[in-house]
Design a protein around this motif. Structure first.
Motif, PDB file in Angstrom:
ATOM      1  N   VAL A 150      48.381  81.252  71.216  1.00  0.00           N
ATOM      2  CA  VAL A 150      49.802  80.944  71.075  1.00  0.00           C
ATOM      3  C   VAL A 150      49.986  79.685  70.237  1.00  0.00           C
ATOM      4  N   GLY A 151      49.177  78.671  70.503  1.00  0.00           N
ATOM      5  CA  GLY A 151      49.288  77.449  69.714  1.00  0.00           C
ATOM      6  C   GLY A 151      48.944  77.665  68.258  1.00  0.00           C
ATOM      7  N   LEU A 152      47.869  78.405  68.002  1.00  0.00           N
ATOM      8  CA  LEU A 152      47.442  78.625  66.622  1.00  0.00           C
ATOM      9  C   LEU A 152      48.402  79.512  65.838  1.00  0.00           C
ATOM     10  N   THR A 153      49.059  80.455  66.491  1.00  0.00           N
ATOM     11  CA  THR A 153      49.997  81.317  65.762  1.00  0.00           C
ATOM     12  C   THR A 153      51.223  80.541  65.299  1.00  0.00           C
ATOM     13  N   ASN A 154      51.462  79.401  65.907  1.00  0.00           N
ATOM     14  CA  ASN A 154      52.586  78.570  65.468  1.00  0.00           C
ATOM     15  C   ASN A 154      52.176  77.566  64.392  1.00  0.00           C
ATOM     16  N   VAL A 155      50.882  77.519  64.043  1.00  0.00           N
ATOM     17  CA  VAL A 155      50.389  76.581  63.049  1.00  0.00           C
ATOM     18  C   VAL A 155      49.813  77.303  61.833  1.00  0.00           C
ATOM     19  N   LEU A 156      49.082  78.385  62.060  1.00  0.00           N
ATOM     20  CA  LEU A 156      48.399  79.088  60.981  1.00  0.00           C
ATOM     21  C   LEU A 156      49.333  80.069  60.283  1.00  0.00           C
ATOM     22  N   ILE A 157      48.869  80.543  59.136  1.00  0.00           N
ATOM     23  CA  ILE A 157      49.603  81.567  58.392  1.00  0.00           C
ATOM     24  C   ILE A 157      48.936  82.919  58.648  1.00  0.00           C
ATOM     25  N   PRO A 158      49.641  84.029  58.401  1.00  0.00           N
ATOM     26  CA  PRO A 158      49.059  85.353  58.683  1.00  0.00           C
ATOM     27  C   PRO A 158      47.733  85.624  57.977  1.00  0.00           C
ATOM     28  N   ALA A 159      47.479  85.014  56.848  1.00  0.00           N
ATOM     29  CA  ALA A 159      46.209  85.227  56.152  1.00  0.00           C
ATOM     30  C   ALA A 159      45.033  84.643  56.937  1.00  0.00           C
ATOM     31  N   GLU A 160      45.303  83.728  57.840  1.00  0.00           N
ATOM     32  CA  GLU A 160      44.255  83.098  58.646  1.00  0.00           C
ATOM     33  C   GLU A 160      44.143  83.720  60.031  1.00  0.00           C
ATOM     34  N   SER A 161      44.684  84.906  60.192  1.00  0.00           N
ATOM     35  CA  SER A 161      44.682  85.561  61.505  1.00  0.00           C
ATOM     36  C   SER A 161      43.281  85.929  61.982  1.00  0.00           C
ATOM     37  N   VAL A 162      42.318  85.961  61.074  1.00  0.00           N
ATOM     38  CA  VAL A 162      40.948  86.282  61.467  1.00  0.00           C
ATOM     39  C   VAL A 162      40.407  85.235  62.431  1.00  0.00           C
ATOM     40  N   PHE A 163      40.821  83.983  62.285  1.00  0.00           N
ATOM     41  CA  PHE A 163      40.374  82.929  63.194  1.00  0.00           C
ATOM     42  C   PHE A 163      40.915  83.167  64.608  1.00  0.00           C
ATOM     43  N   ILE A 164      42.126  83.632  64.687  1.00  0.00           N
ATOM     44  CA  ILE A 164      42.726  83.937  65.993  1.00  0.00           C
ATOM     45  C   ILE A 164      42.020  85.127  66.625  1.00  0.00           C
ATOM     46  N   ASP A 165      41.720  86.130  65.821  1.00  0.00           N
ATOM     47  CA  ASP A 165      41.003  87.295  66.343  1.00  0.00           C
ATOM     48  C   ASP A 165      39.619  86.906  66.849  1.00  0.00           C
ATOM     49  N   ILE A 166      38.924  86.067  66.110  1.00  0.00           N
ATOM     50  CA  ILE A 166      37.598  85.606  66.539  1.00  0.00           C
ATOM     51  C   ILE A 166      37.716  84.826  67.838  1.00  0.00           C
ATOM     52  N   LEU A 167      38.719  83.976  67.933  1.00  0.00           N
ATOM     53  CA  LEU A 167      38.935  83.194  69.155  1.00  0.00           C
ATOM     54  C   LEU A 167      39.150  84.100  70.363  1.00  0.00           C
ATOM     55  N   LEU A 168      39.977  85.123  70.202  1.00  0.00           N
ATOM     56  CA  LEU A 168      40.237  86.043  71.315  1.00  0.00           C
ATOM     57  C   LEU A 168      38.994  86.843  71.684  1.00  0.00           C
ATOM     58  N   ILE A 169      38.232  87.274  70.682  1.00  0.00           N
ATOM     59  CA  ILE A 169      37.009  88.044  70.956  1.00  0.00           C
ATOM     60  C   ILE A 169      35.988  87.173  71.675  1.00  0.00           C
ATOM     61  N   VAL A 170      35.834  85.928  71.237  1.00  0.00           N
ATOM     62  CA  VAL A 170      34.896  85.016  71.895  1.00  0.00           C
ATOM     63  C   VAL A 170      35.328  84.760  73.340  1.00  0.00           C
ATOM     64  N   GLY A 171      36.609  84.527  73.560  1.00  0.00           N
ATOM     65  CA  GLY A 171      37.104  84.310  74.918  1.00  0.00           C
ATOM     66  C   GLY A 171      36.894  85.516  75.808  1.00  0.00           C
ATOM     67  N   LEU A 172      37.137  86.693  75.273  1.00  0.00           N
ATOM     68  CA  LEU A 172      36.958  87.918  76.052  1.00  0.00           C
ATOM     69  C   LEU A 172      35.482  88.174  76.346  1.00  0.00           C
ATOM     70  N   LEU A 173      34.622  88.001  75.350  1.00  0.00           N
ATOM     71  CA  LEU A 173      33.185  88.192  75.569  1.00  0.00           C
ATOM     72  C   LEU A 173      32.618  87.165  76.546  1.00  0.00           C
ATOM     73  N   TRP A 174      33.071  85.931  76.429  1.00  0.00           N
ATOM     74  CA  TRP A 174      32.615  84.886  77.331  1.00  0.00           C
ATOM     75  C   TRP A 174      33.018  85.213  78.764  1.00  0.00           C
ATOM     76  N   SER A 175      34.234  85.669  78.940  1.00  0.00           N
ATOM     77  CA  SER A 175      34.685  86.071  80.269  1.00  0.00           C
ATOM     78  C   SER A 175      33.884  87.262  80.784  1.00  0.00           C
ATOM     79  N   GLY A 176      33.590  88.210  79.910  1.00  0.00           N
ATOM     80  CA  GLY A 176      32.796  89.366  80.314  1.00  0.00           C
ATOM     81  C   GLY A 176      31.391  88.992  80.748  1.00  0.00           C
ATOM     82  N   VAL A 177      30.764  88.082  80.007  1.00  0.00           N
ATOM     83  CA  VAL A 177      29.418  87.626  80.373  1.00  0.00           C
ATOM     84  C   VAL A 177      29.448  86.872  81.698  1.00  0.00           C
TER      85      VAL A 177
END
Length: 170
Positions: free
Chosen positions: A84-111
């Motif tokens: 939520v914080g990053l979507t208010n700072v980054l531009i749509p072209a940088e959405s890959v960083f947000i996707d990586i962040l969510l994937i890392v958080g989800l994988l970390w929680s899964g582990v």
């Protein structure tokens, strides 16, 4: 408290996502769906895993499973708030960083969930995977039973209303 924070993070993600990333319309928001997706899924997982652990002779109690599942959600919850914080700072072209962040958080929680359940139930890796698969089947059965109960209740209400209408007309 952690599950409540997951609900808050889910609502914050819905409303607080930056304009350039927002795909939701505020008029479509339904709190019951958010509660079902967060608290309902958590409760179904805990209940199903507890039943599976009883069947497979696991050592984890309901309290242990609840604590392990809740603590394992913390990285995912943090990644939702960071999104939520990053979507208010980054531009749509940088959405890959947000996707990586969510994937890392989800994988970390899964582990964390996997290792926590393996530890509290004192299972091997293979048996933990088997118990998680059975837990998913149990969650599907729980959802099916809830839907079945709702349908039976609607059928009973329909029969009562038809009977009342029949009595009213005669």
């Amino acid at each position: 408290v952690i599950v409540f924070l997951w609900l808050v993070a889910s609502v914050t993600e819905y409303y607080g996502t930056g304009f350039a990333f927002a795909i939701n319309r505020n008029v479509d928001f339904n709190m019951a769906i958010r509660v079902a997706v967060t608290v309902g899924v958590f409760a179904a997982f805990v209940l199903s895993n507890w039943i599976v652990s009883i069947i497979l002779d696991g050592n984890g109690s309901l309290k242990d499973i609840t604590a392990t599942a809740a603590y394992s959600l913390i990285p995912y919850i943090l990644s939702l708030f960071l999104k939520v914080g990053l979507t208010n700072v980054l531009i749509p072209a940088e959405s890959v960083f947000i996707d990586i962040l969510l994937i890392v958080g989800l994988l970390w929680s899964g582990v964390l969930l996997f290792l926590g359940l393996m530890t509290i139930h004192e299972f091997s890796v293979g048996r933990t995977i088997w118990s998680l698969l059975l837990t998913l089947v149990g969650m599907i059965i729980i959802v099916f039973l809830i839907i079945l109960y709702s349908l039976v209740r609607q059928l009973a209400d329909f029969i009562v209303s038809v009977y009342k209408e029949f009595r009213f007309r005669s």
